[in-house]
Enzyme design. Structure first.
Site, mmCIF file in Angstrom:
data_model
loop_
_atom_site.group_PDB
_atom_site.id
_atom_site.type_symbol
_atom_site.label_atom_id
_atom_site.label_comp_id
_atom_site.label_asym_id
_atom_site.label_seq_id
_atom_site.Cartn_x
_atom_site.Cartn_y
_atom_site.Cartn_z
ATOM 1 N N ASP A 147 0.839 -1.202 0.000
ATOM 2 C CA ASP A 147 0.000 0.000 0.000
ATOM 3 C C ASP A 147 0.874 1.251 0.000
ATOM 4 O OD1 ASP A 147 -2.943 1.123 0.761
ATOM 5 O OD2 ASP A 147 -1.407 2.264 1.832
ATOM 6 N N TYR B 15 2.578 10.156 -0.293
ATOM 7 C CA TYR B 15 3.698 9.687 0.531
ATOM 8 C C TYR B 15 5.045 10.024 -0.089
ATOM 9 C CZ TYR B 15 0.043 6.618 2.511
ATOM 10 O OH TYR B 15 -1.105 6.121 3.068
ATOM 11 N N LYS C 274 -2.976 5.956 -4.267
ATOM 12 C CA LYS C 274 -4.079 6.881 -3.979
ATOM 13 C C LYS C 274 -3.909 8.218 -4.698
ATOM 14 C CE LYS C 274 -3.947 4.769 0.581
ATOM 15 N NZ LYS C 274 -2.519 4.449 0.691
ATOM 16 N N HIS D 200 -7.766 9.499 -1.818
ATOM 17 C CA HIS D 200 -7.096 9.480 -0.512
ATOM 18 C C HIS D 200 -7.918 10.151 0.588
ATOM 19 C CE1 HIS D 200 -2.746 9.316 1.257
ATOM 20 N NE2 HIS D 200 -3.648 8.977 2.153
#
Length: 309
Positions: A53, A58, A83, A114
């Protein structure tokens, strides 16, 4: 179509409302430092994980992609979730293309919105006046059938926002997954039940709580872990799986990554699950104060001022 669960421990598989089968245990990569993620992903895949994931937000999709290559595990055997970031809500096609390029893959197995927050890219403290998550979902639906995404879903959606989405005439596809924070300090039984009724699978993030969570010192959890001869983290992951959620524990430490995957050959009893589910403290790892709109509300009716989802 309803979601179903089969297998046990690391062999747990969730069949989504699309018919696709998602591995129940994955590696989370949120808040992993640069240069650590690549090794973590490789180590997880070599330990047997088949679900990774990540997210555009990120900033580590390239490293995730490199870690997958390093492992030597065929892409076809790995479930990749990423996402759409908030400032990309008006640019869904560009968002997925950016992620695919960074991951160095032709498709992702699951693409999530997200947050239900359509943020203005030039000013992250502002929300678009003429765009919301329903508009974003309309665009995400267009990705299905392009070959770029196998499944679409949402993340951080409370019941009321799911209701808004599902009741809108433009919503033709029910989200396959809602990824939310779930652990014994944020058990969210009403949200889980709602998603189950709608055929939406729930993935639990922050499933181990966090170092600041009351869970780190919880006596109930510690006593059950000791009685089982397991770590509190292993017990938490089993609790999540047996409640019907997939779990994506985050770690970059090889020994912990491997320990988190030692979930075979044992289970929690109904009584143990109930005791863990009855831990009274409420604590949220991930809030919404940084967003331009509020997305969490206490719809579970527990925990006083702590917003649930």
């Amino acid at each position: 179509m309803a979601t179903t669960q089969s297998g046990k421990g690391t062999k747990t598989v969730f069949t989504l409302n699309t018919g696709d089968k998602m591995p129940g245990v994955g590696l989370g990569t949120w808040q992993s430092k640069p240069n650590e993620v690549r090794e973590a992903v490789k180590n997880a895949l070599l330990a047997g994980y088949r679900h990774i994931d990540t997210a555009l937000a990120y900033g580590n999709e390239s490293e995730v992609g490199q870690g997958i290559k390093d492992s030597g595990v065929p892409r076809s055997e790995i479930w990749i979730t990423t996402k759409l970031d908030n400032p990309w809500h008006k640019r869904v096609p560009e968002g997925i293309d950016s992620s695919l390029k960074s991951l160095d893959t032709d498709y992702v197995d699951l693409y999530l919105m997200h947050w239900p927050s359509s943020t203005v890219p030039e000013d992250l403290k502002k929300h678009y006046d003429d765009w919301n998550f329903i508009d974003t979902w309309r665009e995400m639906q267009k990705l299905v059938g392009t070959g770029k995404v196998r499944n679409i879903g949402v993340s951080n959606f409370v019941i009321s926002n799911l209701e808004k989405l599902l009741n809108d005439p433009s919503c033709k596809i029910v989200p396959a997954v809602n990824q939310i924070e779930v652990h014994p300090n944020m058990p969210s039984p009403k949200t889980l039940q709602y998603c189950k009724e709608k055929g939406i699978h729930v993935t639990a993030y922050s499933c181990l709580g966090s170092t600041d969570s009351p869970l780190a010192h919880d006596k109930t959890l510690q006593s059950i872990a000791e009685a089982k001869g397991k770590t509190p983290q292993q017990v938490l992951l089993m609790w999540g799986l047996q409640r019907g959620t997939s779990v994506i524990p985050k770690s970059v430490t090889k020994s912990r990554i491997e320990a988190n995957f030692q979930l075979d050959g044992w289970e929690l009893t109904e009584d143990e699950i109930q005791k863990i589910s009855s831990i009274p403290d409420r604590f949220k790892v991930c809030g919404d104060a940084w967003l331009p709109v509020k997305v969490f509300f206490n719809e579970e009716g527990d925990g006083g001022d702590v917003p649930s989802h």
